[in-house]
Design a protein around this motif. Sequence first.
Motif, PDB file in Angstrom:
ATOM      1  N   ILE A  68       0.838  -1.204   0.000  1.00 39.06           N
ATOM      2  CA  ILE A  68       0.000   0.000   0.000  1.00 39.06           C
ATOM      3  C   ILE A  68       0.871   1.252   0.000  1.00 39.06           C
ATOM      4  O   ILE A  68       0.665   2.183  -0.796  1.00 39.06           O
ATOM      5  CB  ILE A  68      -0.947   0.000   1.212  1.00 39.06           C
ATOM      6  N   VAL A  69       1.850   1.290   0.887  1.00 39.23           N
ATOM      7  CA  VAL A  69       2.710   2.472   0.999  1.00 39.23           C
ATOM      8  C   VAL A  69       3.487   2.695  -0.293  1.00 39.23           C
ATOM      9  O   VAL A  69       3.690   3.844  -0.719  1.00 39.23           O
ATOM     10  CB  VAL A  69       3.660   2.321   2.199  1.00 39.23           C
ATOM     11  N   SER A  70       3.904   1.621  -0.949  1.00 41.97           N
ATOM     12  CA  SER A  70       4.687   1.745  -2.185  1.00 41.97           C
ATOM     13  C   SER A  70       3.885   2.372  -3.331  1.00 41.97           C
ATOM     14  O   SER A  70       4.468   2.886  -4.291  1.00 41.97           O
ATOM     15  CB  SER A  70       5.209   0.371  -2.618  1.00 41.97           C
ATOM     16  N   LYS A  71       2.570   2.361  -3.211  1.00 48.03           N
ATOM     17  CA  LYS A  71       1.710   2.912  -4.273  1.00 48.03           C
ATOM     18  C   LYS A  71       1.386   4.389  -4.044  1.00 48.03           C
ATOM     19  O   LYS A  71       0.646   4.998  -4.817  1.00 48.03           O
ATOM     20  CB  LYS A  71       0.413   2.099  -4.358  1.00 48.03           C
ATOM     21  N   ILE A  72       1.952   4.970  -2.981  1.00 48.45           N
ATOM     22  CA  ILE A  72       1.664   6.367  -2.643  1.00 48.45           C
ATOM     23  C   ILE A  72       2.924   7.214  -2.812  1.00 48.45           C
ATOM     24  O   ILE A  72       3.964   6.915  -2.224  1.00 48.45           O
ATOM     25  CB  ILE A  72       1.158   6.489  -1.185  1.00 48.45           C
TER      26      ILE A  72
END
Length: 316
Positions: A68-72
């Motif tokens: 999730i964090v990698s997509k932000i």
Amino acid sequence: MSKLTKFVVCGSGMMGAAIAQILAGIDGADVKILRSSNRGADPRDKVRENMKQLVEKEVVTPEYVDEIVSKIDVVFEDKDVADAELIIECVPEDMEMKQNLFARLEKTISDKCILCTNTSVMSPTEIAQKCEHKERVVGTHFWNPAFLIPLVEVVRTEANTDEVIDTVMTVMTEAGKQPCLCKKDVPGFIANRMQHALWREAIAIVDQGIADAATVDLACKTSFGLRLPFLPPLVNSDMVGNVLTYDIHSYVLKYLADNKEPSPVLKQLIDDKKFGFRAEPDADGKYEGFMTYTEQEMDDIKVGLNEYLIKMLYDK
């Protein structure tokens, strides 16, 4: 209608970080947080903090959090969001700030990009006033904590097209939320109208000396509040029979609070600086509002709310 994958969140506070987290859960999503500066904590750290309890309760894995964090991404210039397909603003509840933000973004984004406002009280119609394409400005009111509460109120204005509304409803569903369409742009939308009608009556009961604040909350938690997730008001009315509802209302409504201004007791609390959780501690380290709290009690309520919601939603 093509699937949207390019999302932007304007604002990196509590709600902004949570909404970015929600959108990142959509398959193929590319999420950017547009910030005015790099001051303050990285919003991606807030996302990790949001998901900490979910990991502890084994709702998600640490690997999922990393995904999730990698997509932000965090960006600072309008040109960095020129390819956005849907933007959600989470800036402070300042009408001019919201209007100017959308008017400014219109100079950079495509004509088809949808602009959503996460305002909890302000009119999306009014927020759109400085925009050229008012038909694409729509309300999307998330509820705190946004990463747990399912509801998103999608607030339609008279300018919105069916395509815009259908697209927003679809995106919210894909993000795992429960979108509810508010067909008219009215103050309070749907849920806040009901919530504050309840608060008005609760405060009036205290103000009139019928019961103290702790008793009012206890009555709520141990009666209708306990069954609300399964038995909401209008199903309840149908279940007991609408004749009974009519008869009860015929008798009791004239006795209920109908004040159009905030209660005097609420004004007195403010004058006395009894702001509740946001008060300054007194000499004993207590925080005063309708009731009095220690710092530990406030922390327990905040953490306990998330734990309660996780249990309700995921049985964890």
